[in-house]
Design a protein around this motif. Structure first.
Motif, PDB file in Angstrom:
ATOM      1  N   LEU A   3      17.689  -5.239 -11.760  1.00  0.00           N
ATOM      2  CA  LEU A   3      17.186  -4.694 -13.025  1.00  0.00           C
ATOM      3  C   LEU A   3      16.770  -5.817 -13.956  1.00  0.00           C
ATOM      4  O   LEU A   3      15.791  -5.687 -14.702  1.00  0.00           O
ATOM      5  CB  LEU A   3      18.271  -3.822 -13.684  1.00  0.00           C
ATOM      6  CG  LEU A   3      18.618  -2.543 -12.943  1.00  0.00           C
ATOM      7  CD1 LEU A   3      19.770  -1.831 -13.638  1.00  0.00           C
ATOM      8  CD2 LEU A   3      17.392  -1.633 -12.856  1.00  0.00           C
ATOM      9  N   GLU A   4      17.544  -6.964 -13.921  1.00  0.00           N
ATOM     10  CA  GLU A   4      17.166  -8.077 -14.772  1.00  0.00           C
ATOM     11  C   GLU A   4      15.900  -8.738 -14.280  1.00  0.00           C
ATOM     12  O   GLU A   4      15.054  -9.147 -15.047  1.00  0.00           O
ATOM     13  CB  GLU A   4      18.313  -9.096 -14.814  1.00  0.00           C
ATOM     14  CG  GLU A   4      19.591  -8.533 -15.448  1.00  0.00           C
ATOM     15  CD  GLU A   4      20.722  -9.539 -15.406  1.00  0.00           C
ATOM     16  OE1 GLU A   4      20.485 -10.648 -14.870  1.00  0.00           O
ATOM     17  OE2 GLU A   4      21.819  -9.244 -15.903  1.00  0.00           O
ATOM     18  N   VAL A   5      15.806  -8.862 -12.934  1.00  0.00           N
ATOM     19  CA  VAL A   5      14.601  -9.473 -12.383  1.00  0.00           C
ATOM     20  C   VAL A   5      13.375  -8.634 -12.694  1.00  0.00           C
ATOM     21  O   VAL A   5      12.277  -9.139 -12.907  1.00  0.00           O
ATOM     22  CB  VAL A   5      14.764  -9.664 -10.860  1.00  0.00           C
ATOM     23  CG1 VAL A   5      13.463 -10.132 -10.234  1.00  0.00           C
ATOM     24  CG2 VAL A   5      15.876 -10.664 -10.595  1.00  0.00           C
ATOM     25  N   ASN A   6      13.566  -7.350 -12.749  1.00  0.00           N
ATOM     26  CA  ASN A   6      12.425  -6.431 -12.949  1.00  0.00           C
ATOM     27  C   ASN A   6      11.702  -6.718 -14.257  1.00  0.00           C
ATOM     28  O   ASN A   6      10.519  -6.460 -14.391  1.00  0.00           O
ATOM     29  CB  ASN A   6      12.925  -4.993 -12.926  1.00  0.00           C
ATOM     30  CG  ASN A   6      11.770  -4.004 -12.967  1.00  0.00           C
ATOM     31  OD1 ASN A   6      10.816  -4.157 -12.228  1.00  0.00           O
ATOM     32  ND2 ASN A   6      11.868  -3.024 -13.843  1.00  0.00           N
ATOM     33  N   LEU A  44      10.634  -3.214  -9.029  1.00  0.00           N
ATOM     34  CA  LEU A  44      11.672  -3.891  -8.255  1.00  0.00           C
ATOM     35  C   LEU A  44      11.305  -3.975  -6.783  1.00  0.00           C
ATOM     36  O   LEU A  44      11.499  -4.993  -6.112  1.00  0.00           O
ATOM     37  CB  LEU A  44      13.016  -3.157  -8.445  1.00  0.00           C
ATOM     38  CG  LEU A  44      14.211  -3.787  -7.734  1.00  0.00           C
ATOM     39  CD1 LEU A  44      14.436  -5.210  -8.222  1.00  0.00           C
ATOM     40  CD2 LEU A  44      15.446  -2.926  -7.969  1.00  0.00           C
ATOM     41  N   ARG A  45      10.742  -2.892  -6.266  1.00  0.00           N
ATOM     42  CA  ARG A  45      10.329  -2.887  -4.857  1.00  0.00           C
ATOM     43  C   ARG A  45       9.227  -3.902  -4.606  1.00  0.00           C
ATOM     44  O   ARG A  45       9.208  -4.575  -3.566  1.00  0.00           O
ATOM     45  CB  ARG A  45       9.860  -1.471  -4.477  1.00  0.00           C
ATOM     46  CG  ARG A  45       9.334  -1.342  -3.062  1.00  0.00           C
ATOM     47  CD  ARG A  45      10.366  -1.737  -2.045  1.00  0.00           C
ATOM     48  NE  ARG A  45       9.901  -1.576  -0.671  1.00  0.00           N
ATOM     49  CZ  ARG A  45      10.420  -2.193   0.377  1.00  0.00           C
ATOM     50  NH1 ARG A  45      11.441  -3.041   0.198  1.00  0.00           N
ATOM     51  NH2 ARG A  45       9.955  -1.974   1.593  1.00  0.00           N
ATOM     52  N   MET A  46       8.320  -4.061  -5.595  1.00  0.00           N
ATOM     53  CA  MET A  46       7.233  -5.018  -5.451  1.00  0.00           C
ATOM     54  C   MET A  46       7.797  -6.440  -5.354  1.00  0.00           C
ATOM     55  O   MET A  46       7.321  -7.254  -4.545  1.00  0.00           O
ATOM     56  CB  MET A  46       6.279  -4.907  -6.644  1.00  0.00           C
ATOM     57  CG  MET A  46       5.120  -5.883  -6.622  1.00  0.00           C
ATOM     58  SD  MET A  46       4.011  -5.612  -5.233  1.00  0.00           S
ATOM     59  CE  MET A  46       3.197  -4.125  -5.808  1.00  0.00           C
ATOM     60  N   GLN A  47       8.842  -6.764  -6.135  1.00  0.00           N
ATOM     61  CA  GLN A  47       9.446  -8.088  -6.072  1.00  0.00           C
ATOM     62  C   GLN A  47      10.068  -8.331  -4.698  1.00  0.00           C
ATOM     63  O   GLN A  47       9.943  -9.417  -4.105  1.00  0.00           O
ATOM     64  CB  GLN A  47      10.513  -8.224  -7.153  1.00  0.00           C
ATOM     65  CG  GLN A  47       9.953  -8.250  -8.574  1.00  0.00           C
ATOM     66  CD  GLN A  47      11.041  -8.425  -9.603  1.00  0.00           C
ATOM     67  OE1 GLN A  47      12.174  -8.742  -9.229  1.00  0.00           O
ATOM     68  NE2 GLN A  47      10.689  -8.235 -10.864  1.00  0.00           N
ATOM     69  N   GLN A  48      10.736  -7.326  -4.185  1.00  0.00           N
ATOM     70  CA  GLN A  48      11.372  -7.499  -2.865  1.00  0.00           C
ATOM     71  C   GLN A  48      10.321  -7.740  -1.783  1.00  0.00           C
ATOM     72  O   GLN A  48      10.503  -8.564  -0.881  1.00  0.00           O
ATOM     73  CB  GLN A  48      12.211  -6.267  -2.526  1.00  0.00           C
ATOM     74  CG  GLN A  48      13.431  -6.089  -3.424  1.00  0.00           C
ATOM     75  CD  GLN A  48      14.221  -4.833  -3.092  1.00  0.00           C
ATOM     76  OE1 GLN A  48      13.760  -4.015  -2.301  1.00  0.00           O
ATOM     77  NE2 GLN A  48      15.405  -4.694  -3.690  1.00  0.00           N
ATOM     78  N   ARG A  93       0.831  -1.210   0.000  1.00  0.00           N
ATOM     79  CA  ARG A  93       0.000   0.000   0.000  1.00  0.00           C
ATOM     80  C   ARG A  93       0.859   1.251   0.000  1.00  0.00           C
ATOM     81  O   ARG A  93       0.604   2.222  -0.714  1.00  0.00           O
ATOM     82  CB  ARG A  93      -0.941  -0.031   1.202  1.00  0.00           C
ATOM     83  CG  ARG A  93      -1.992   1.079   1.170  1.00  0.00           C
ATOM     84  CD  ARG A  93      -2.908   1.008   2.382  1.00  0.00           C
ATOM     85  NE  ARG A  93      -3.620  -0.285   2.422  1.00  0.00           N
ATOM     86  CZ  ARG A  93      -3.377  -1.236   3.262  1.00  0.00           C
ATOM     87  NH1 ARG A  93      -2.399  -1.085   4.183  1.00  0.00           N
ATOM     88  NH2 ARG A  93      -4.063  -2.365   3.239  1.00  0.00           N
ATOM     89  N   GLU A  94       1.916   1.247   0.821  1.00  0.00           N
ATOM     90  CA  GLU A  94       2.811   2.409   0.844  1.00  0.00           C
ATOM     91  C   GLU A  94       3.522   2.581  -0.492  1.00  0.00           C
ATOM     92  O   GLU A  94       3.748   3.709  -0.967  1.00  0.00           O
ATOM     93  CB  GLU A  94       3.833   2.224   1.983  1.00  0.00           C
ATOM     94  CG  GLU A  94       3.214   2.266   3.372  1.00  0.00           C
ATOM     95  CD  GLU A  94       4.252   1.974   4.450  1.00  0.00           C
ATOM     96  OE1 GLU A  94       5.415   1.720   4.084  1.00  0.00           O
ATOM     97  OE2 GLU A  94       3.880   1.995   5.648  1.00  0.00           O
ATOM     98  N   LEU A  95       3.874   1.443  -1.106  1.00  0.00           N
ATOM     99  CA  LEU A  95       4.542   1.517  -2.410  1.00  0.00           C
ATOM    100  C   LEU A  95       3.633   2.153  -3.464  1.00  0.00           C
ATOM    101  O   LEU A  95       4.071   2.981  -4.271  1.00  0.00           O
ATOM    102  CB  LEU A  95       4.958   0.108  -2.847  1.00  0.00           C
ATOM    103  CG  LEU A  95       5.595   0.003  -4.249  1.00  0.00           C
ATOM    104  CD1 LEU A  95       6.888   0.795  -4.287  1.00  0.00           C
ATOM    105  CD2 LEU A  95       5.827  -1.460  -4.599  1.00  0.00           C
ATOM    106  N   THR A 152      10.048   5.668  -9.907  1.00  0.00           N
ATOM    107  CA  THR A 152       9.799   5.398 -11.320  1.00  0.00           C
ATOM    108  C   THR A 152       9.119   4.046 -11.455  1.00  0.00           C
ATOM    109  O   THR A 152       9.000   3.291 -10.475  1.00  0.00           O
ATOM    110  CB  THR A 152      11.117   5.402 -12.102  1.00  0.00           C
ATOM    111  OG1 THR A 152      11.944   4.333 -11.603  1.00  0.00           O
ATOM    112  CG2 THR A 152      11.852   6.724 -11.953  1.00  0.00           C
ATOM    113  N   SER A 153       8.683   3.716 -12.650  1.00  0.00           N
ATOM    114  CA  SER A 153       8.009   2.431 -12.876  1.00  0.00           C
ATOM    115  C   SER A 153       8.951   1.280 -12.606  1.00  0.00           C
ATOM    116  O   SER A 153       8.577   0.257 -12.004  1.00  0.00           O
ATOM    117  CB  SER A 153       7.498   2.368 -14.328  1.00  0.00           C
ATOM    118  OG  SER A 153       6.580   3.389 -14.554  1.00  0.00           O
TER     119      SER A 153
END
Length: 870
Positions: free
Chosen positions: A171-174, A151-155, A136-138, A145-146
């Motif tokens: 960046l690759e995982v993103n 990336l934050r969502m994956q973490q 929710r905070e994210l 940026t998108s």
């Protein structure tokens, strides 16, 4: 179960229900089958992709564990109990989301009896709640940026709630975040596909032997393999026909792509093969007895067992629409539109045809007499005469209740009729649109005797053939005419030839073949204007000047309501101008001038001479022709469009009415040499566009209006020969466009002009006369003018004639005026006086009244005798 767990963590209600139903349909086969038969085909969405979160996997239902039996009644009740427990859990509104999540996990683990919120469950619930808060905070953080947000969502999904850190591997995982986001839906589809395949295998694969007991899942699988091996690879020769693949679409769903249509048995085998490939495993298909553990599905090919397929059912697309041309409503609308367009075109064509047929065609009704007449009716001389042409012409052209039967032999109208019926090569019929106008022009030609009809102009100028030898050939010829305005020769049709009348010399027609104009100037036309000519209702201009026309103007001229220009000047017309001429409210040019005093002779075809100096051309005596008569009165206001009014050299009476101000477009007013009387109305100065004002030689007794200078465009001013009086208005000398000023001959006007004591203009020549740079004629003689000649007169360098004699002007002719003799103030022929003044010795004894050593003619101020002095 993993799908249901993840859907529950994500709080996705619809996906939870979907996963629960999928688990119910599979009847938890994996949990209830023997351990040795359990073989899971596990793979991720993208095999070997280590960038996906480790806890995200896709578990497929093993084909070997499909069971239709119920070997253990107690175990078979467990799925039903779980389903009831899940339903009760979803309907229980007293639980918090954390408690509902924990209870769902216990049900999935097999505990359907009681609900215990363990610390481990609470910890997992708290972790889930922390993830949701972090997500929710994210979503509310607008500074990222998108790429950073993904990336934050994956973490967060991995359980890492620490602040965002960016690395090259991240960046690759993103780039694979979108694939992970659709994994839940794909797992649901996998479960649904496995359930449907199980049901299909149960209904289609069977053997002849009936089982003696309730087999378990392993036995059912072995039985299916044996049944399939009986028909394995029988008749399968084209393996390309089995090509079929499951392709994941962009929205996360799977769809089939067919290279060809397969039988149901082939579709089952191909479906299992495709599922294995899409899940990341590609085991070799082996027949039973080779040691392989995978299920090999083969199909039997027996002709009588092949079902009849309706391929349209396979190809049917429920979202497709029929082509527009096959739509019933479209076809109806198209037919109606085409019908309306066709009817409109037909109606328009009929209307155009009717209009082009000349609305004047009269419908003739033939009435039979009640009984035969006593004397036999003469039979028609030809079929043409009985075709209705005579009746049409009598009704549409002839006026004054005239008929062909009442006409005498040699009448121009009978000659024209005979030409139309028998000698005209066009052979018109009664309903031809140009019948009227062709007959009228024939009447006009036969009424006016002239060889010019055959020569396209005056005889001897354009005519090049021998009249006596080729007179019979004239109607078949065309004639060339040199046109100096365009500097080339034009070819015209000869009058009374078989060529179209619109090509005849002097005839102008509209684009649709209607006669609009007749222009035959100075062609030696002899005779009277036939009134049938004015049956050409659409005539816009008629120009017949310089001919030998005599007689009167027919009153039928009032029928020409479209007439814009009428020019019949310089002829020998007489009698009164018909009052109907005032009805021509569209007239812009009316020229009836020069009807008397013109001595012109014309020779008729029989050799007779006609002289228009006499009435009727001298054919009925030698009475002098004084031109047209009539009264010029207030009805001139009807000519609101008039631009040129030329009536000079006639015998008109009346006066210039104040209504002349209604003729606001009037440019030329020439009514001199008539018997017009009265005064010059002040309203005449409102004609701001007037250029020519010629009222000379009338019986006008008046002064010039003070605001005469309002007529800025005035070029010619001729009021001489009237009984004018009073001072010359000062505003007259502000008219800078003036070229001619004639105020002469008012002091000694001869009878029957009025002679009064105050006759003539008074005052002196204004010094403002130097403004008249365009002045050419200044004629002020025979007036009681006084004063001296202003030197400013020398500024009028275009002067060609100056006459100041028989006045009271005295002194010496300015040197500036004399210098004009070296410019335009001279006459090479010497036939006319250029510069007149009272420069002779007064009564041969005294000094000259006006000294002038450059004048061409000098007059004695006392005796008024003038002699040439140049």
């Amino acid at each position: 179960s993993r799908l249901l767990e993840k859907a529950h963590i994500a709080n996705h209600d619809s996906l939870q229900i979907f996963a629960s139903r999928a688990l119910d349909k599979n009847q938890f086969a994996r949990r209830n089958s023997p351990p040795e038969a359990q073989s899971e085909v596990v793979g991720t969405l993208k095999s070997g992709n280590s960038d996906l979160p480790p806890d995200v996997t896709m578990t497929t239902i093993p084909v070997q564990t499909i069971s239709t039996g119920d070997s253990d009644r107690d175990k078979s009740d467990l799925p039903q109990a779980k389903r009831r427990a899940i339903r009760e859990l979803m309907q229980d509104g007293s639980l918090t989301p954390q408690e509902r999540n924990l209870r769902m996990q216990q049900i999935i683990a097999g505990d359907v009896l009681s609900f215990q919120a363990t610390d481990n469950g609470r910890n997992e619930s708290d972790a889930t709640q922390a993830k949701m808060s972090a997500i929710r905070e994210l979503m509310e953080d607008k500074s990222l940026t998108s790429q950073e947000r993904n990336l934050r969502m994956q973490q967060i999904m991995r359980g890492n709630l620490a602040p965002l850190t960016m690395s090259s591997s991240d960046l690759e995982v993103n780039a694979n975040v979108e694939i992970y986001g659709t994994s839940l839906i794909k797992e649901a589809l996998d479960a649904k596909i496995a359930a449907k395949l199980k049901k299909k295998l149960q209904s289609e694969l069977s053997c002849n032997e009936e089982p003696e007991h309730h087999p378990d899942d392993a036995e059912i699988a072995n039985t299916m393999i044996e049944c399939a091996n009986r028909h394995v690879f029988v008749g399968v020769t084209n393996t390309s026909a089995l090509e079929q693949s499951w392709i994941p679409s962009e929205d996360g769903h799977f769809g089939m792509s067919y290279s060809s249509l397969l039988r149901p048995e082939e579709q089952v085998s191909e479906t299992f093969s495709s599922l294995r490939q899409s899940y990341g495993t590609a085991p070799n298909v082996e027949a039973q007895g080779t040691g392989g553990q995978e299920l090999a599905v083969a199909t039997a090919v027996e002709g009588e067992d092949e079902p009849d397929y309706v391929y349209a059912a396979i190809e049917y697309d429920p979202n497709s629409k029929p082509p527009l041309h096959k739509h019933r409503r479209f076809r109806i609308y198209t037919f109606v539109a085409l019908l309306v367009i066709t009817v409109s075109i037909i109606v328009m064509a009929m209307y155009i045809t009717k209009v082009s047929k000349a609305d004047k065609i009269v419908n003739i009704t033939y009435n039979l007499t009640n009984r035969p007449t006593l004397s036999p009716t003469p039979s028609p001389t030809s079929l043409r005469e009985a075709s209705g042409i005579l009746e049409q012409l009598e009704a549409g052209v002839l006026r004054r209740d005239e008929t062909f039967d009442a006409m005498e032999a040699g009448d121009p109208r009978l000659l024209a009729l005979d030409w139309i019926l028998h000698r005209d090569g066009m052979q018109l019929v009664s309903d031809d649109v140009n019948l009227y106008q062709r007959f009228v022009l024939a009447v006009f030609a036969y009424s006016l005797d002239s060889f010019a009809w055959y020569s396209c102009g005056k005889l001897g100028e354009n005519f090049t053939v021998n009249i006596e030898e080729d007179v019979e050939k004239f109607p078949e010829n065309v004639c060339p005419v040199w046109n100096p305005y365009i500097n080339r020769t034009e070819t015209f049709g000869v009058w009374l030839s078989s060529t179209p009348e619109c090509t005849w010399f002097g005839i102008t027609c509209s684009d649709d073949g209607v006669v609009k104009g007749i222009e035959l100037m100075y062609n030696d036309l002899i005779g009277q204007i036939p009134h049938e000519l004015f049956a050409l209702d659409f005539l816009t201009y008629l120009a017949l000047p310089g001919n030998c026309l005599y007689g009167t103007i027919p009153p039928e001229i009032g029928n020409l309501r479209h007439l814009l220009s009428l020019e019949i000047h310089s002829n020998g017309l007489s009698s009164s101008i018909p009052s109907e001429i005032y009805e021509l409210d569209q007239l812009q040019l009316l020229n009836l001038a020069e009807q008397y005093g013109v001595e012109r002779k014309c020779t008729k075809s029989n050799g007779a001479i006609v002289n228009i100096y006499f009435k009727m051309g001298g054919t009925r005596g030698f009475e002098v022709n004084f031109g047209l008569t009539g009264k010029l009165d207030s009805r001139i206001k009807e000519w609101r469009s008039m631009k040129g009014l030329h009536l000079f050299e006639n015998s008109l009476t009346g006066s210039i009415a104040p209504e002349i101000a209604s003729m606001r477009y009037l440019t030329f007013l020439q009514i001199g040499d008539n018997y017009i009387e009265g005064s010059l109305p002040n309203e005449i100065t409102s004609l701001r566009g007037l250029r020519y004002l010629r009222i000379e030689d009338n019986f006008i007794y008046s002064t010039l209006p003070e605001n005469f200078g309002d007529m800025d465009d005035l070029e010619i001013l001729m009021v001489n020969g009237n009984s004018m009086y009073g001072p010359v208005p000062e505003s007259l000398f502000s008219l800078k466009k003036l070229e001619v000023i004639r105020l002469d001959e008012t002091l000694s006007a001869d009878p029957p002009w009025i002679e009064v004591s105050d006759e003539g203009f008074t005052g002196s020549i204004s010094t403002e006369i130097g403004q008249l740079k365009n002045l050419k004629w200044l004629l002020l003689h025979s007036n009681p003018l006084s004063g001296t000649v202003p030197t400013e007169l020398g500024m009028c360098e275009k002067l060609e004639m100056v006459r100041l004699h028989r006045t009271n002007i005295y002194g010496t002719m300015p040197r500036e005026v004399c210098m004009l003799r070296d410019k335009n103030l001279y006459d090479e022929s010497g036939s006319r006086g250029i510069l007149y003044a009272d420069c002779s010795n007064n009564n041969r004894t005294n000094e000259p009244f006006l000294k002038c050593d450059c004048c061409t003619d000098c007059c004695d101020h006392t005796s008024q005798v003038c002699v040439a002095d140049d």
